[in-house]
Design a protein around this motif. Sequence first.
Motif, PDB file in Angstrom:
ATOM      1  N   ALA A 161      35.437  34.989  41.318  1.00  0.00           N
ATOM      2  CA  ALA A 161      35.590  35.746  42.571  1.00  0.00           C
ATOM      3  C   ALA A 161      36.788  36.687  42.557  1.00  0.00           C
ATOM      4  N   GLN A 162      37.092  37.238  41.398  1.00  0.00           N
ATOM      5  CA  GLN A 162      38.214  38.171  41.310  1.00  0.00           C
ATOM      6  C   GLN A 162      37.758  39.616  41.316  1.00  0.00           C
ATOM      7  N   GLY A 163      36.586  39.848  40.754  1.00  0.00           N
ATOM      8  CA  GLY A 163      36.092  41.217  40.665  1.00  0.00           C
ATOM      9  C   GLY A 163      36.941  42.076  39.739  1.00  0.00           C
ATOM     10  N   GLY A 164      36.819  43.369  39.903  1.00  0.00           N
ATOM     11  CA  GLY A 164      37.587  44.293  39.083  1.00  0.00           C
ATOM     12  C   GLY A 164      36.790  45.542  38.784  1.00  0.00           C
ATOM     13  N   MET A 172      33.680  46.106  41.155  1.00  0.00           N
ATOM     14  CA  MET A 172      33.006  44.913  41.662  1.00  0.00           C
ATOM     15  C   MET A 172      33.957  44.228  42.626  1.00  0.00           C
ATOM     16  N   ASP A 173      33.582  44.190  43.891  1.00  0.00           N
ATOM     17  CA  ASP A 173      34.404  43.560  44.912  1.00  0.00           C
ATOM     18  C   ASP A 173      33.639  42.354  45.452  1.00  0.00           C
ATOM     19  N   PRO A 174      33.999  41.148  45.039  1.00  0.00           N
ATOM     20  CA  PRO A 174      33.234  39.973  45.455  1.00  0.00           C
ATOM     21  C   PRO A 174      33.190  39.775  46.957  1.00  0.00           C
TER      22      PRO A 174
END
Lengths: 454, 203
Positions: B73-76, B103-105
Motif C-alpha cells: 500500500a505504498q504506491g509510487g 499508482m496511488d493506493p
Amino acid sequence: MAHSLFKTLTLAAAVAGALTALPSFAQTSDPVIFTFSTVGDTRTQNGGAYQPASATPVNLTGQDAHWLQNSKAWGRIQREALAKKSKLMVVNGDLIMGYGNAALPVGWTEPGYYSNNTTTNGTTAAYKAENDYFKMNIQYAFWRGMAAGFMEQGMYYLPVAGNHEVQCSTSNSTACGTPPAAGSAGANTYQGSVSKFAVVGNENAWRQNMADLIIDSTRLNGIVGAVGASYSSASYTTLGTSGSDLTSTDQSALSYSFDLTLSNGDIAHFVVINTDPVGVDSTAPTSWLATDLSNAAARNARHFFVFGHKPAFTYDYSVAGGAIVTTGTGTVAPAGLDLFLLGSANTSASTKTNRDTFWNLIAQYGATYFSGHEHTFNMQPIASTSNGTAWQVLVGGGGSAFDPTPALAKNPYDRYYSWATVSIHASGAVDVNAWGFDENFDATKFLGGVTLPH
Amino acid sequence: MKVLYTLLAAGAFCALAGTAQATLVVDTGAGPDALAGGLSLDGTDSLAARITIGAGQPALIDSVKLWLADPTAQGGTFTVALFDTTGFGGLPGTQLFAAQGVMDPASGNPGWYGVSGEAWNVAPGNYWVGFEVLPADTLANGVAPEPTPGTLPAYAFDSGDGNGFRLTRVDQFGLQVDAVPEPGTWALCGLGLAGLAFARRRA
C-alpha cells in the motif's frame, strides 16, 4: 458576438490544458520504514540437472557444476530483493552443497595459502580431509563473491547455517569420521542415522567463512542507516557453549541475535538459530532462545523475527491446500524440528518436545519464523500448544532442486524459486509478502502475503 | 471576419468534442482484486502487451492504464511507454513515447493506473505498451493481478537479466488504452461544420 465566442473557446481550451496535470502522489499515511528479504537453499547438487524432475531438465552449467551454486536463480532473487528496497538479506541455510568435513587438515595452520602447509596425494585420510577442506571453502568463497556486489549496493547479508554447512554426509564424503556420542540425558543426537551428522570442523569452517558478517557493525550501520535505522551492538548476543540446550560445541556466530532501532524508534529484534548443533541435530536452542527473547522484550522490542534452516513444521506439499505433516509415515516425511516428534528415531522426551517448546516461544513473543530446508514455498499460521498462533514462512526455493516433484506438487507455487520480502510500517504493521518465479524463469509473481500487527 | 470566427469556433468546438469523446481502443477488463499470482512490476521486472491500432480507429493515444496493485500500500511512480515491434522476433523495439504514471493506493488497490492527457500520434499497426520502473521512478512492489476477462495477442516481460523482453507463456494483465481522433480529423470536422454554416446562410 462571434468574437466573444472565440475568446470564450480559447479560454476554455487554455483551462483544459491546465487541467492536464503532471503525475502527483500524496504521501502514504503509513509509510514503510524498513524492508528486508529472506530465502534459503541457494545451493545446487553434485552434477546432473538443476531440476532433475522437470519435464525438460536443464543440466548444470560448467560454472555451477564446479561451484555447486544455482547462480541464475540466486542471482535473480538477489536482484529482485534489492529492487524491492531490501536493506537486509537473511539466507536461511544451505548456501553451499557442503556435506563434507571442512576441518583444518592435520598439521595445517591458517591461513593456508601462504603457509608452509603441504598437500598429500592419493586416497589417504589426509588427502580426503584436504579435499573436503578445499571444496567447502571454495564453495563458500563463490557464494560470498555472489553476495559481495549486492552488499555494495546496500543490502546486508545475514547468513544462517543449514545442515549442508554443518553436517557431514557419508554418501558425499569419506572424511566424516564417526558420529558424536549421544548427548547427556540419553538424547539421540542425530537424525536417527549415522549417515549425516554435524561436525566441529564444519562449525569452525562456518565461522571462518561467515563470522565477519556476524556482525560487521560499521557496514551494517552504514547500510541500514540510509533509511534511518541503526544497529545496536550492545544487544548482540551469541550462543557460546551451552549445556542447557545439550550443545557441547561453541555455537558463536551460529546462533546469534541483535536489535535494529528503526526510524520511528521501534526496535526490531532479529534472531538466527542453528537447527543442527553438533550432537543435537534437528533441534532448536530453546533455553538460549527463551533468555534471548525475554531480554529483548525487556528492552521493549516491538518486532521479533526468528530465522533458522529447518522448519518447525514440515510442509506437506503432496496435499492440496498446504497441510502440515502430522505423521512419520506419510508421503512427505518429517524433515524439520518435528523429526524427533513424529519420526521413528529413538529420542529422549526432551528432544521430542523441543519443537513444541520452540513454537510456544515463537508464539509467546509474537514472532514470525522464517526457514528453508524444504525446497519449496509455503507460509501459514500455525497454532502452538499454549500460546496462540504464529506464522511459519518457509522459503526454501533459493535455487536447490525442488522437493516436490511435478507429480507430487499439489499447490500452485510448490515448484517456484521463491523468497519473502518483509516491510515494516511506521504504525508497526508488518507486511510479509512472498514472490517467486517458476523453473522456466518466467515472469516474477506475487505468491501471497499477510499483514501482521507487529 | 464573421466567417473566419465561425471557422475557428467550429474547429475549437470539434477539438473539445473530440477530447470528450476518447474511445477505448484496448480494454481487457479489470483483473481480480486478489493479488496472488499477479505479475511483479518493480525496478527489476517490466511488463509489456502487444496492441493493434486498426485502420479507421482513433490514433492519438490519450491514456494508457494498467490494472495495478501494491500489497504494501505504498504506491509510487512508474513509466508507461509505447514501443514499435522492431525488437528481436517482433518484441518491443524502439521506444516511441514515454510518460510517468503514478499508482496511488488511496484511490484503489488494485485500480487502473497509468498516464492520461497524452497525445501519442500513431499510425495504424501493432505496438507494444510497456510498464517499467526506471531509476527515476519509485514503485517498489507493483503487482498486476491476473487473469483478466479479455486477453491481448501477446504479453512479454523483462526480468532485468540483461536479455530484454521475452514472451510470457501464459501470463496476462489488465490494460486500457484510450485514443482520440487525430488533429487533422478535427480540422476536417471544423471545415465541415463551417461549410454547413455557410450553406445555411446562403439558404
